[in-house]
Design an enzyme around this catalytic site. Structure first.
Site: not given
Length: 152
Positions: A56, A58, A86, A89
């Site tokens: 992801h 992040e 999410c 993250c």
């Protein structure tokens, strides 16, 4: 307006998000700013490109910032991301000790910074970053909508 301070960093995160399109990844981008406002980490979704479920934006940006700073504690730093993080993250933001999380669009399906869950403000945790939401939200949401419209 509180969000004005974060417009330029969000534009940098949006550039990262657009770069994800080249690999077929969902267009989400992130940058990490040091306490002086300098970019020390960048990231875009790389789940498809690297076959990495943790790829992801992040996480990629936080890893880059930790390498650049030579430590995992990112105290005083700001994570700027185009979409509400999410649970994974949001947890990474807490564990890395960032001072704040700034995001663009809300994620009603998986958001963990106020929409579906609120991981970063859970009083049971030992660190709770400041949250700034809605920075260039329309632009962030439009990029995602265009991506998913093209997939349908």
């Amino acid at each position: 307006m509180i969000g004005d301070r974060w417009v330029d960093p969000m534009r940098a995160a949006l550039e990262q998000a657009r770069a994800a399109l080249a690999t077929g990844d969902v267009p989400i981008g992130a940058v990490v700013l040091d306490p002086g406002g300098e970019v020390v980490g960048t990231g875009r979704n790389v789940r498809e490109a690297e076959a990495d479920p943790t790829g992801h934006a992040e996480v990629v940006a936080l890893r880059g910032a930790a390498r650049a700073r030579g430590e995992w504690r990112l105290e005083g730093c700001t994570l700027v991301v185009t979409l509400e993080p999410c649970t994974m993250c949001a947890g990474a933001a807490v564990l890395s000790r960032v001072e704040r999380v700034v995001f663009g669009a809300f994620d009603d399906k998986a958001g963990a910074v106020g929409s579906l869950w609120d991981v970063v403000r859970d009083r049971r945790l030992n660190h709770r970053p400041e949250v700034v939401s809605g920075v260039l939200a329309e632009e962030s949401a439009a990029l995602l909508a265009d991506f998913f419209d093209g997939r349908r």
